[in-house]
Design a protein around this motif. Sequence first.
Motif, PDB file in Angstrom:
ATOM      1  N   PRO A 391    -120.584  40.020  48.697  1.00  0.00           N
ATOM      2  CA  PRO A 391    -120.292  40.464  47.174  1.00  0.00           C
ATOM      3  C   PRO A 391    -120.940  39.526  46.275  1.00  0.00           C
ATOM      4  O   PRO A 391    -121.257  38.255  46.879  1.00  0.00           O
ATOM      5  CB  PRO A 391    -118.906  40.420  47.250  1.00  0.00           C
ATOM      6  CG  PRO A 391    -118.468  39.228  48.235  1.00  0.00           C
ATOM      7  CD  PRO A 391    -119.524  39.556  49.123  1.00  0.00           C
ATOM      8  N   VAL A 392    -121.236  40.125  45.243  1.00  0.00           N
ATOM      9  CA  VAL A 392    -121.747  39.021  43.982  1.00  0.00           C
ATOM     10  C   VAL A 392    -120.605  39.181  43.088  1.00  0.00           C
ATOM     11  O   VAL A 392    -120.369  40.351  42.514  1.00  0.00           O
ATOM     12  CB  VAL A 392    -123.086  39.593  43.544  1.00  0.00           C
ATOM     13  CG1 VAL A 392    -123.764  38.885  42.564  1.00  0.00           C
ATOM     14  CG2 VAL A 392    -124.089  39.656  44.626  1.00  0.00           C
ATOM     15  N   VAL A 393    -120.186  37.866  42.568  1.00  0.00           N
ATOM     16  CA  VAL A 393    -119.013  37.867  41.585  1.00  0.00           C
ATOM     17  C   VAL A 393    -119.892  37.153  40.372  1.00  0.00           C
ATOM     18  O   VAL A 393    -120.284  36.069  40.220  1.00  0.00           O
ATOM     19  CB  VAL A 393    -118.041  36.970  42.173  1.00  0.00           C
ATOM     20  CG1 VAL A 393    -116.921  36.915  41.069  1.00  0.00           C
ATOM     21  CG2 VAL A 393    -117.448  37.591  43.335  1.00  0.00           C
ATOM     22  N   PRO A 394    -119.770  38.088  39.177  1.00  0.00           N
ATOM     23  CA  PRO A 394    -120.253  37.480  37.718  1.00  0.00           C
ATOM     24  C   PRO A 394    -119.226  36.087  37.604  1.00  0.00           C
ATOM     25  O   PRO A 394    -118.024  36.135  37.739  1.00  0.00           O
ATOM     26  CB  PRO A 394    -119.998  38.111  36.956  1.00  0.00           C
ATOM     27  CG  PRO A 394    -118.959  39.300  37.403  1.00  0.00           C
ATOM     28  CD  PRO A 394    -119.030  39.125  39.006  1.00  0.00           C
ATOM     29  N   THR A 395    -119.888  34.933  37.312  1.00  0.00           N
ATOM     30  CA  THR A 395    -119.337  33.576  37.177  1.00  0.00           C
ATOM     31  C   THR A 395    -119.554  32.923  36.036  1.00  0.00           C
ATOM     32  O   THR A 395    -121.119  32.924  35.449  1.00  0.00           O
ATOM     33  CB  THR A 395    -119.578  32.966  38.507  1.00  0.00           C
ATOM     34  OG1 THR A 395    -119.151  33.707  39.518  1.00  0.00           O
ATOM     35  CG2 THR A 395    -118.630  31.611  38.545  1.00  0.00           C
ATOM     36  N   VAL A 396    -118.952  32.135  35.237  1.00  0.00           N
ATOM     37  CA  VAL A 396    -119.048  30.905  34.313  1.00  0.00           C
ATOM     38  C   VAL A 396    -118.608  29.832  35.153  1.00  0.00           C
ATOM     39  O   VAL A 396    -117.333  29.839  34.956  1.00  0.00           O
ATOM     40  CB  VAL A 396    -118.734  31.236  33.033  1.00  0.00           C
ATOM     41  CG1 VAL A 396    -118.790  30.302  31.992  1.00  0.00           C
ATOM     42  CG2 VAL A 396    -119.218  32.734  32.396  1.00  0.00           C
ATOM     43  N   ALA A 397    -119.323  28.739  35.572  1.00  0.00           N
ATOM     44  CA  ALA A 397    -118.701  27.732  36.308  1.00  0.00           C
ATOM     45  C   ALA A 397    -117.918  26.841  35.724  1.00  0.00           C
ATOM     46  O   ALA A 397    -117.204  26.121  36.041  1.00  0.00           O
ATOM     47  CB  ALA A 397    -120.084  26.787  36.811  1.00  0.00           C
ATOM     48  N   TYR A 398    -117.762  26.990  34.233  1.00  0.00           N
ATOM     49  CA  TYR A 398    -116.771  25.885  33.714  1.00  0.00           C
ATOM     50  C   TYR A 398    -115.434  26.520  33.246  1.00  0.00           C
ATOM     51  O   TYR A 398    -114.515  26.028  32.509  1.00  0.00           O
ATOM     52  CB  TYR A 398    -117.503  25.074  32.525  1.00  0.00           C
ATOM     53  CG  TYR A 398    -117.852  26.130  31.198  1.00  0.00           C
ATOM     54  CD1 TYR A 398    -116.994  26.944  30.681  1.00  0.00           C
ATOM     55  CD2 TYR A 398    -119.300  26.530  31.242  1.00  0.00           C
ATOM     56  CE1 TYR A 398    -117.615  27.825  29.329  1.00  0.00           C
ATOM     57  CE2 TYR A 398    -119.780  27.345  30.194  1.00  0.00           C
ATOM     58  CZ  TYR A 398    -118.835  28.055  29.257  1.00  0.00           C
ATOM     59  OH  TYR A 398    -119.295  28.963  28.367  1.00  0.00           O
ATOM     60  N   ASP A 399    -115.487  27.903  33.452  1.00  0.00           N
ATOM     61  CA  ASP A 399    -114.318  28.694  33.347  1.00  0.00           C
ATOM     62  C   ASP A 399    -113.276  28.709  34.329  1.00  0.00           C
ATOM     63  O   ASP A 399    -113.830  29.395  35.351  1.00  0.00           O
ATOM     64  CB  ASP A 399    -114.699  30.118  32.619  1.00  0.00           C
ATOM     65  CG  ASP A 399    -113.218  30.951  32.362  1.00  0.00           C
ATOM     66  OD1 ASP A 399    -112.910  31.972  33.335  1.00  0.00           O
ATOM     67  OD2 ASP A 399    -113.062  30.920  31.311  1.00  0.00           O
ATOM     68  N   ARG A 400    -112.003  28.337  34.440  1.00  0.00           N
ATOM     69  CA  ARG A 400    -111.318  28.256  35.696  1.00  0.00           C
ATOM     70  C   ARG A 400    -110.986  29.737  36.260  1.00  0.00           C
ATOM     71  O   ARG A 400    -111.026  29.985  37.386  1.00  0.00           O
ATOM     72  CB  ARG A 400    -110.038  27.533  35.240  1.00  0.00           C
ATOM     73  CG  ARG A 400    -110.082  26.112  35.085  1.00  0.00           C
ATOM     74  CD  ARG A 400    -108.720  25.413  34.861  1.00  0.00           C
ATOM     75  NE  ARG A 400    -107.848  25.464  35.840  1.00  0.00           N
ATOM     76  CZ  ARG A 400    -107.553  24.874  36.992  1.00  0.00           C
ATOM     77  NH1 ARG A 400    -108.404  23.774  37.230  1.00  0.00           N
ATOM     78  NH2 ARG A 400    -106.644  25.286  37.675  1.00  0.00           N
ATOM     79  N   ASN A 401    -110.614  30.387  35.332  1.00  0.00           N
ATOM     80  CA  ASN A 401    -110.409  32.087  35.881  1.00  0.00           C
ATOM     81  C   ASN A 401    -111.451  32.810  36.395  1.00  0.00           C
ATOM     82  O   ASN A 401    -111.443  33.309  37.492  1.00  0.00           O
ATOM     83  CB  ASN A 401    -110.138  32.797  34.446  1.00  0.00           C
ATOM     84  CG  ASN A 401    -108.481  32.315  34.080  1.00  0.00           C
ATOM     85  OD1 ASN A 401    -107.813  31.854  34.845  1.00  0.00           O
ATOM     86  ND2 ASN A 401    -108.324  32.470  32.828  1.00  0.00           N
ATOM     87  N   SER A 402    -112.683  32.422  35.980  1.00  0.00           N
ATOM     88  CA  SER A 402    -113.873  32.908  36.393  1.00  0.00           C
ATOM     89  C   SER A 402    -114.072  32.352  37.841  1.00  0.00           C
ATOM     90  O   SER A 402    -114.353  33.256  38.619  1.00  0.00           O
ATOM     91  CB  SER A 402    -115.167  32.515  35.450  1.00  0.00           C
ATOM     92  OG  SER A 402    -116.297  32.982  36.122  1.00  0.00           O
ATOM     93  N   VAL A 403    -113.865  30.953  38.041  1.00  0.00           N
ATOM     94  CA  VAL A 403    -114.247  30.490  39.390  1.00  0.00           C
ATOM     95  C   VAL A 403    -113.065  30.950  40.370  1.00  0.00           C
ATOM     96  O   VAL A 403    -113.389  31.044  41.496  1.00  0.00           O
ATOM     97  CB  VAL A 403    -114.168  28.739  38.964  1.00  0.00           C
ATOM     98  CG1 VAL A 403    -114.237  28.200  40.558  1.00  0.00           C
ATOM     99  CG2 VAL A 403    -115.376  28.651  38.198  1.00  0.00           C
ATOM    100  N   PHE A 404    -111.906  31.012  39.819  1.00  0.00           N
ATOM    101  CA  PHE A 404    -110.942  31.512  40.585  1.00  0.00           C
ATOM    102  C   PHE A 404    -111.092  32.840  41.283  1.00  0.00           C
ATOM    103  O   PHE A 404    -110.909  33.219  42.710  1.00  0.00           O
ATOM    104  CB  PHE A 404    -109.379  31.721  39.746  1.00  0.00           C
ATOM    105  CG  PHE A 404    -108.367  32.329  40.797  1.00  0.00           C
ATOM    106  CD1 PHE A 404    -107.890  31.730  41.760  1.00  0.00           C
ATOM    107  CD2 PHE A 404    -107.895  33.333  40.211  1.00  0.00           C
ATOM    108  CE1 PHE A 404    -106.942  32.312  42.520  1.00  0.00           C
ATOM    109  CE2 PHE A 404    -106.806  34.119  41.062  1.00  0.00           C
ATOM    110  CZ  PHE A 404    -106.312  33.561  42.129  1.00  0.00           C
ATOM    111  N   ARG A 405    -111.660  33.886  40.511  1.00  0.00           N
ATOM    112  CA  ARG A 405    -112.052  35.023  41.027  1.00  0.00           C
ATOM    113  C   ARG A 405    -113.141  35.050  42.167  1.00  0.00           C
ATOM    114  O   ARG A 405    -112.839  35.688  43.204  1.00  0.00           O
ATOM    115  CB  ARG A 405    -112.596  36.187  39.885  1.00  0.00           C
ATOM    116  CG  ARG A 405    -111.609  36.604  38.930  1.00  0.00           C
ATOM    117  CD  ARG A 405    -111.882  37.674  37.950  1.00  0.00           C
ATOM    118  NE  ARG A 405    -113.170  36.975  36.994  1.00  0.00           N
ATOM    119  CZ  ARG A 405    -112.778  36.576  35.886  1.00  0.00           C
ATOM    120  NH1 ARG A 405    -111.341  36.610  35.364  1.00  0.00           N
ATOM    121  NH2 ARG A 405    -113.558  36.098  34.626  1.00  0.00           N
ATOM    122  N   VAL A 406    -113.952  34.097  42.181  1.00  0.00           N
ATOM    123  CA  VAL A 406    -114.742  33.878  43.274  1.00  0.00           C
ATOM    124  C   VAL A 406    -113.825  33.511  44.573  1.00  0.00           C
ATOM    125  O   VAL A 406    -114.181  33.904  45.666  1.00  0.00           O
ATOM    126  CB  VAL A 406    -115.701  32.853  42.901  1.00  0.00           C
ATOM    127  CG1 VAL A 406    -116.946  32.436  44.250  1.00  0.00           C
ATOM    128  CG2 VAL A 406    -116.643  33.130  41.628  1.00  0.00           C
TER     129      VAL A 406
END
Length: 422
Positions: A391-406
Amino acid sequence: MILTYGGTQTMGDFIQTGILPIDKHLGGLRKHSFVLVEHEPEVEGEYLSIQVARNVIENSIVIVVLTSMIPTKFKEKIINIQTSEETSRAKLKEAIDNNLIIIDGYSALVGAERTEGTFYVENPSDINSWIEQINNALKEAESRNSLENTFIVIPYFSVIIDISDEKSGIDLMKYLREVSSKVFSVIIAIGKWPYTEKFWEKVRSLGFDVIIEVSRYIYKLREYRYFRIKYCSWRDSRKISQSKYLFRVEIPGPGFTVYIPKVVITGPYNSGKSTFVSTISKSSVSVDFMGTTVALDFGILSIGGISAHVFGTPGQERFDEILSYLAKEALGVILIVDSTRPETFERAREMLEKLYLKDVPIVVAANKQDLEGALPPEKVRELLKLPRGIPVVPTVAYDRNSVFRVFEKLYEIISQSSGGYP
C-alpha cells in the motif's frame, strides 16, 4: 449522574475500547455483550480487561471486581496507565473518583482492613456473597442513572473459582450472563489453569458474545505474547480468528498495547525519515552530521494503542548493509519517499529490491503531501512500479495523525501475514 471527561461520548450500540484490533474488526464492544478473555497463566492476559476499564472510565461507570489486589493498589495501577496526552492525571483521577465502583473480594482473603467506599465481600468462598455485592454495586450504578452505561470487569476470575469450586464459578458466570442484558458489557478474564474438561465445556456453552485468547510463543529464544479474537457473535469469526496480535504491557505508561517489536524506517536521502521517527516517538535518538543521518535513528513509539521499536536507516547507498541487516529480522518496513521529488524514486526502487528479498511486510509512505507539486499516492505507486500488495499511504511526516495512519496500515498487514508474528 455519570461524569464525563475528555469530551462527550455517545454510547449508541457500540463503544470503542482503545484496543485497536477490537475496535477495527468488531466495531468496538456491542451493548449487552458478554466477553471472555481466556489466557495462558502468567502472560498478563488480565491486563486486556483492565485496559478496557481504563479506556472507558472517562465516559462510563465501571464496576471492577477485585480478587488479587487491594482497592488502593488497583486505583494506582489505573492512574498510571496514561493513554492520551489530552487527559491529565488530575482529570483521570477525577474520573476514577466519580465513575469507578469497586467490589473488594481480596481484603477478606488476606485479612486486610476494609477500604471505605467499596462493596466488601465478607465470605469470598461463598458465591452468594459475590452476587450480593454485585447486586449492590448495580444499584449504585443505577442510582447514577447509567445502568446501561455500565461495564463490569473481573480481571482475575480464576481466583473466585480457586477459592470456591468449578460449579460455583459456572453459577456466577450464568448470573453474569443475565446481568449483561442490563449493562453495557461484562468482561471476565480466566486463566487457562488445568480445570476439568467438563468445566471448560460448560464455559463454552454459556453464550459468550466475544471470546479472546491470550497466549505466547518463543521465537529465536525470545518470548512474545499475542491475543486473537476467537469468536464474535456479530462478526464472521472465521476470518478474524486467523489474525494474531502481539502485545506488551507497560505500566507506568500506555498499558496494554498492540506491539511491533522491530520496524525499519528507510528511504532515499532527505525523504523525511528522521522527522517521521521523531514525530511519532515518545523518545528518539538520531546520529547525524550537518542535518543528515549518518548512522541510525531510533525511537520508541506509543500512539493510538500501538507501541513499537523503530529503527531509521540512512538513505545513502553506502549504508545499504545496515538496511539489509535490520530488515532481516524486522516485522515490518516503512519506505518513505519524497513525493515532490520523483527523481529520487530510482533509488527507492533499488531499496525496494533489497527488501523484496527479505520477504517482510512493506508500506510506502508518500511524504510531503502538504507541499506544492506533491504527487498523489496513485502516481507514486505507478512510478515505483509497486506490486499490488504494497500500500501507498499519503503522509506528512511532522503530523502525528498522518504518521499513525502509516503504522496502522503496517500493523494491519503484519497481523494478517503469518499469523501476525515471525
